[in-house]
Motif scaffolding. Structure first.
Motif, PDB file in Angstrom:
ATOM      1  N   PRO A  87      48.808  68.807  -4.981  1.00 49.13           N
ATOM      2  CA  PRO A  87      47.746  68.739  -3.978  1.00 49.13           C
ATOM      3  C   PRO A  87      46.391  69.117  -4.589  1.00 49.13           C
ATOM      4  N   LEU A  88      45.324  68.514  -4.076  1.00 47.28           N
ATOM      5  CA  LEU A  88      43.984  69.017  -4.360  1.00 47.28           C
ATOM      6  C   LEU A  88      43.651  69.984  -3.244  1.00 47.28           C
ATOM      7  N   VAL A  89      42.898  71.034  -3.546  1.00 45.62           N
ATOM      8  CA  VAL A  89      42.450  71.948  -2.497  1.00 45.62           C
ATOM      9  C   VAL A  89      40.931  71.987  -2.562  1.00 45.62           C
ATOM     10  N   ILE A  90      40.291  71.500  -1.481  1.00 50.03           N
ATOM     11  CA  ILE A  90      38.836  71.440  -1.445  1.00 50.03           C
ATOM     12  C   ILE A  90      38.359  72.111  -0.163  1.00 50.03           C
ATOM     13  N   ASP A  91      37.773  73.284  -0.298  1.00 50.62           N
ATOM     14  CA  ASP A  91      37.142  73.993   0.821  1.00 50.62           C
ATOM     15  C   ASP A  91      38.041  74.068   2.059  1.00 50.62           C
ATOM     16  N   GLY A  92      39.227  74.600   1.867  1.00 47.49           N
ATOM     17  CA  GLY A  92      40.107  74.851   3.002  1.00 47.49           C
ATOM     18  C   GLY A  92      40.965  73.679   3.436  1.00 47.49           C
ATOM     19  N   VAL A  93      40.949  72.580   2.683  1.00 44.92           N
ATOM     20  CA  VAL A  93      41.788  71.428   3.026  1.00 44.92           C
ATOM     21  C   VAL A  93      42.649  71.048   1.820  1.00 44.92           C
ATOM     22  N   LEU A  94      43.930  70.775   2.080  1.00 38.36           N
ATOM     23  CA  LEU A  94      44.838  70.281   1.045  1.00 38.36           C
ATOM     24  C   LEU A  94      44.928  68.760   1.163  1.00 38.36           C
ATOM     25  N   TYR A  95      44.731  68.052   0.057  1.00 38.55           N
ATOM     26  CA  TYR A  95      44.860  66.596   0.034  1.00 38.55           C
ATOM     27  C   TYR A  95      46.002  66.258  -0.914  1.00 38.55           C
ATOM     28  N   PHE A  96      46.996  65.528  -0.439  1.00 39.82           N
ATOM     29  CA  PHE A  96      48.137  65.226  -1.314  1.00 39.82           C
ATOM     30  C   PHE A  96      48.730  63.877  -0.969  1.00 39.82           C
ATOM     31  N   THR A  97      49.702  63.455  -1.776  1.00 40.88           N
ATOM     32  CA  THR A  97      50.327  62.146  -1.579  1.00 40.88           C
ATOM     33  C   THR A  97      51.833  62.291  -1.462  1.00 40.88           C
ATOM     34  N   GLY A  98      52.448  61.301  -0.821  1.00 41.85           N
ATOM     35  CA  GLY A  98      53.903  61.269  -0.704  1.00 41.85           C
ATOM     36  C   GLY A  98      54.426  59.899  -1.117  1.00 41.85           C
ATOM     37  N   ALA A  99      55.679  59.616  -0.728  1.00 40.78           N
ATOM     38  CA  ALA A  99      56.309  58.348  -1.064  1.00 40.78           C
ATOM     39  C   ALA A  99      55.497  57.179  -0.501  1.00 40.78           C
ATOM     40  N   TRP A 100      55.649  56.014  -1.120  1.00 39.35           N
ATOM     41  CA  TRP A 100      54.925  54.799  -0.732  1.00 39.35           C
ATOM     42  C   TRP A 100      53.415  55.003  -0.819  1.00 39.35           C
ATOM     43  N   SER A 101      52.975  55.917  -1.704  1.00 45.00           N
ATOM     44  CA  SER A 101      51.544  56.109  -1.969  1.00 45.00           C
ATOM     45  C   SER A 101      50.753  56.479  -0.712  1.00 45.00           C
ATOM     46  N   THR A 102      51.376  57.227   0.168  1.00 38.42           N
ATOM     47  CA  THR A 102      50.691  57.673   1.386  1.00 38.42           C
ATOM     48  C   THR A 102      49.913  58.951   1.095  1.00 38.42           C
ATOM     49  N   ALA A 103      48.688  59.038   1.642  1.00 36.46           N
ATOM     50  CA  ALA A 103      47.854  60.227   1.422  1.00 36.46           C
ATOM     51  C   ALA A 103      47.764  61.040   2.711  1.00 36.46           C
ATOM     52  N   TYR A 104      47.697  62.358   2.572  1.00 39.97           N
ATOM     53  CA  TYR A 104      47.629  63.273   3.714  1.00 39.97           C
ATOM     54  C   TYR A 104      46.532  64.308   3.476  1.00 39.97           C
ATOM     55  N   ALA A 105      45.915  64.769   4.570  1.00 40.95           N
ATOM     56  CA  ALA A 105      45.022  65.930   4.509  1.00 40.95           C
ATOM     57  C   ALA A 105      45.523  66.928   5.534  1.00 40.95           C
ATOM     58  N   VAL A 106      45.743  68.174   5.096  1.00 41.00           N
ATOM     59  CA  VAL A 106      46.185  69.217   6.039  1.00 41.00           C
ATOM     60  C   VAL A 106      45.324  70.462   5.868  1.00 41.00           C
ATOM     61  N   ASP A 107      45.271  71.255   6.924  1.00 39.44           N
ATOM     62  CA  ASP A 107      44.534  72.520   6.907  1.00 39.44           C
ATOM     63  C   ASP A 107      45.231  73.473   5.929  1.00 39.44           C
ATOM     64  N   ALA A 108      44.468  74.006   4.958  1.00 39.82           N
ATOM     65  CA  ALA A 108      45.071  74.848   3.916  1.00 39.82           C
ATOM     66  C   ALA A 108      45.544  76.192   4.460  1.00 39.82           C
ATOM     67  N   ARG A 109      45.102  76.562   5.668  1.00 41.39           N
ATOM     68  CA  ARG A 109      45.486  77.853   6.247  1.00 41.39           C
ATOM     69  C   ARG A 109      46.741  77.719   7.109  1.00 41.39           C
ATOM     70  N   THR A 110      46.906  76.530   7.736  1.00 37.52           N
ATOM     71  CA  THR A 110      47.991  76.364   8.717  1.00 37.52           C
ATOM     72  C   THR A 110      48.946  75.211   8.407  1.00 37.52           C
ATOM     73  N   GLY A 111      48.523  74.270   7.579  1.00 33.20           N
ATOM     74  CA  GLY A 111      49.348  73.091   7.336  1.00 33.20           C
ATOM     75  C   GLY A 111      49.203  72.036   8.419  1.00 33.20           C
ATOM     76  N   ALA A 112      48.290  72.244   9.379  1.00 32.27           N
ATOM     77  CA  ALA A 112      48.108  71.256  10.458  1.00 32.27           C
ATOM     78  C   ALA A 112      47.532  69.958   9.882  1.00 32.27           C
ATOM     79  N   LEU A 113      48.082  68.825  10.330  1.00 37.11           N
ATOM     80  CA  LEU A 113      47.653  67.522   9.821  1.00 37.11           C
ATOM     81  C   LEU A 113      46.234  67.208  10.278  1.00 37.11           C
ATOM     82  N   LEU A 114      45.370  66.828   9.340  1.00 37.38           N
ATOM     83  CA  LEU A 114      44.003  66.410   9.685  1.00 37.38           C
ATOM     84  C   LEU A 114      43.926  64.885   9.709  1.00 37.38           C
TER      85      LEU A 114
END
Ligand SMILES: O=C(O)c1cc(C(=O)O)c2c(n1)C(=O)C(=O)c1cc(C(=O)O)[nH]c1-2
Ligand SMILES: [Ca+2]
Length: 722
Positions: A87-114
């Motif tokens: 994951p990349l962590v930029i100012d309180g947000v985690l940006y990462f990828t999963g299967a099928w090249s899908t990208a996600y952004a979640v709150d770095a404090r709670t894991g809530a999907l952005l």
């Protein structure tokens, strides 16, 4: 001290803090990336900074309090096809990828999907993803993120909204290219390579304008057909080291993982992959070093012009890619300050390469190595061991084609000069397919040796008790070029590594534990049951002054798909888990696996079942596992529901489930062959069922061993159940 300076001090201090805060907030500016190592709150690029050391100075979590770690949150993705993301962590947000090249952004404090961005990769593409439809992560530049897709697109995504900004094709869709690696960004350019050499492709790297997606340059790693002319002088020179008609087979040299920008010397380093096919006698009859296979190549980042190279494995013969992580370090070597590349690729040596010109300073084995005895330091070339080239005679070679260390990230502590390597100590039997029998198949593996479960170390003939596959977390003293300590793990194929200023090394294991290990002694200080294997490298960051460690959890990728499951319960979907001191979140219990009874045995003869086994090894095992023991990321052939037995031929031959990612095989198989594969699968289901009906410790051990594989275990099971 005068009164004036006493008053000035806190003001200067405040101004400093303000300017640091300013530098570290908002878009990921070029300055921020250049200063990423001092930006303790964040993880701004794939290897944390351009030097890709995966070391963070954070020490709030340290060897004195690590046992107070607990789960802070987890985020569940919607697939189970393998998580290799950093994951990349930029100012309180985690940006990462999963299967099928899908990208996600979640709150770095709670894991809530952005947000979630799905590039909708056509599912039939799975056939030419050698090692699963995995993805290793994103790159960030200003307000955008960059994503490579398994079908060969490079996509810029708006960081805030998760919406695509531009998209460009970086590969020819009629060829077997794929992208699993993270893009890298520097100087306003996005650099991206590709994979696919196992199917027969020619590797290259491209640079795109980060704002517009316009291509700036492309550099091929090996020459094409000379009759079509050379792209540049480097290709012309390289062509003199090839023979035959290698371009018919693609030739290889894919840059599927490491691409590293060196801001100090303004150079771009590529980790170039293996030859295609792996067997050099088919690829380049008549010999030759086959430049720039298995090399570290330095390019001018602005133009893509060749600067220098160092070839680690001339004339690769074993899938020894140099694609593995490239780490930049400043060390003292034999009394002199040196800027080096620290590299520990598949071939099993730690290489120290001078970043100015590619001079080899050191090459020492970090695991069992039998293909070469040592490097001749006067020439910088390995001295190959006779017979290990499997010319005419099969050869047990260490490391295996999976490597002494694969893509799982390592970490380097620049203070202690210690490198932490997720090692794999395993060999493999290379049994050649001779040139006239060799057939190049477009959508399938073309290695030039037999793909068989028999490629595994055989206890009696190969002294397996001595050479049982093992895996360690290794601490490697870079300046001494030797092992400082070794932490043995119970199973093979363990996860990537993170090192921190808290005297800690974090690593996940194949059997689902997330570990905090003391960096100086290699002692396990804390362990968490993550319910599934952990393969990627962890990251660390802070939010509101609190330190977290986050890691991707889930099976998939080359080795786990092939060797089966090492976690006893059913694998849940892939997850990101974040930990902090006193974290108190819990995971729901993992489900028990469902094991439907196998259908009645077929009328197939023993010979037909054996034919089915060979075909399964050739075409199915790379995803469904050797001896049909699945890893849980895709269906386990031993536990198919009745509907799949009823539709077996339609699924395998006609692509009934192509839209779910199960490719069609009517280009290489006919109905009779599929029936034999089916008979073999049913036979394996019965063997497994019979095994699980038995009671007593011996039966229990064997039943456990069917899941906790390594192919040696598979061999053992075959021996003890037949
Ligand atoms: O030669 C190639 O093009 C290529 C590509 C990839 C990939 O893109 O994942 C892997 C490999 N080779 C490879 O040799 C290998 O061991 C490997 C392991 C994995 C993985 O994700 O677990 N990918 C790859
Ligand atoms: Ca490869």
């Amino acid at each position: 001290m005068t009164r004036k300076t006493e008053i000035m001090r806190p003001i200067i201090g405040l101004a400093l803090i303000a300017s640091v805060l300013q530098a570290f907030a908002g878009p990921v500016s070029p300055e921020r990336l250049l200063n990423a190592e001092a930006d303790n709150a964040n993880w701004l690029s794939h290897g944390r900074s351009y030097r890709e050391q995966r070391y963070s100075p954070l020490d709030q979590i340290n060897s004195a309090n690590a046992e107070q770690l607990g789960l802070a949150w987890y985020f569940e993705t919607d697939t189970h096809l393998g998580l290799e993301t950093t994951p990349l962590v930029i100012d309180g947000v985690l940006y990462f990828t999963g299967a099928w090249s899908t990208a996600y952004a979640v709150d770095a404090r709670t894991g809530a999907l952005l947000w979630k961005y799905d590039p909708e990769v056509p599912r039939e593409k799975s056939i030419t993803a050698c090692c699963g439809v995995v993805n290793r992560g994103l790159a960030a530049w200003e307000d955008k993120l960059y994503l490579g897709t398994v079908d060969g697109r490079l996509i810029a995504i708006d960081q805030e909204s998760g919406k695509p900004v531009w998209s460009t094709r970086t590969t020819d869709p009629t060829k077997a290219y794929s992208i699993t690696g993270a893009p890298r960004v520097a100087k306003g350019l996005v650099f991206i390579g590709n994979g696919g050499s196992e199917f027969g492709t020619r590797g290259y790297v491209s640079a795109y304008d980060a704002n517009t997606g316009e291509m700036r340059w492309r550099w091929h790693t090996i020459p094409g057909n000379p009759a079509e002319g050379f792209e540049n002088e480097a290709m012309e020179k390289a062509a003199a080291t090839w023979n035959g008609e290698w371009w018919q087979y693609g030739g290889g040299g894919t840059v599927w993982d490491a691409i590293v920008y060196d801001p100090e010397l303004d150079q771009l380093y590529l980790g170039v992959g293996n030859g295609a096919p792996h067997n050099r006698r088919i690829r380049s009859p008549g010999g030759g070093d086959n430049l720039y296979l298995s090399s570290v190549v330095a390019l001018d980042p602005d133009t893509g012009d060749y600067l220098w190279h160092y070839q680690e494995v001339p004339a690769d013969n074993w899938d020894y890619t140099a694609s593995q992580q490239i780490t930049l370090a400043d060390i003292t070597w034999q009394g002199e300050a040196r800027k080096v590349i620290v590299h520990a690729p598949k071939a099993g040596f730690v290489y120290l390469i001078d970043r100015h010109d590619g001079t080899l300073l050191s090459a020492e084995p970090f695991t069992t190595v039998t293909w070469a005895s040592h490097y001749d330091m006067s020439t910088g070339r390995p001295v190959e061991v006779e017979g290990q080239d499997y010319d005419g005679e099969p050869a047990m070679v260490y490391p295996s084609a999976i490597g002494g260390h694969n893509w799982q990230p390592m970490a380097y502590n620049p203070e202690s000069k210690m490198l932490y390597i997720p090692e794999l100590d395993m060999g493999m039997l290379f049994d050649e397919i001779k040139a006239p029998d060799y057939k190049h198949l477009k959508r399938h593996f073309n290695t030039g040796y037999k793909l068989s479960q028999d490629a595994l170390p055989q206890p009696v003939t190969q002294g397996i008790l001595k050479h049982f596959p093992k895996s360690h977390l290794l601490a490697w003293d870079v300046e001494k070029a030797e092992i400082a300590w070794k932490l043995p793990h119970p199973y093979i194929h363990n996860g990537g590594v993170l090192a921190t200023g808290g005297n800690l090394v974090f690593q996940g294991t194949s059997d689902g534990r997330f570990l905090a290990v003391s960096a100086d002694k290699g002692e396990i200080l804390w362990s968490f049951d993550a319910q599934n294997s952990i393969l990627p490298g962890p990251v660390t960051y802070t939010v509101d002054g609190e330190q977290y460690v986050a890691v991707g959890v889930g099976r998939g990728g080359a080795l786990t798909m092939n060797t089966g499951k090492s976690y006893p319960t059913e694998n849940p979907n892939n997850r990101i888990m974040a930990f902090k001191l006193q974290g108190s979140a819990t995971l729901p219990p993992a489900p028990e696996p469902e094991r439907p009874l196998p259908p009645p045995r077929t009328q197939a003869s023993e010979a037909e079942i054996e034919e089915g086994r060979k075909l399964f090894d050739r075409f199915c095992a790379r995803c469904h596992g050797a001896t049909a023991v699945g890893d849980g990321s895709i269906p386990d052939m031993r536990y198919l529901a009745p509907i799949w037995h009823e539709n077996f031929e339609a699924v395998v031959l006609n692509g009934l489930m192509e839209q779910a990612g199960m490719p069609r095989f009517d280009d290489v198989l006919n109905a009779k062959q599929v029936a034999n594969i089916h008979a073999y699968v049913i036979e394996r289901a019965h063997e497994d069922h019979a095994l699980r009906q038995q009671t007593g410790w011996w039966a229990e051990l064997k039943a456990k061993a069917t899941d906790l594989t390594t192919r040696v275990m598979a061999w053992f099971i075959r021996l003890t159940t037949s």
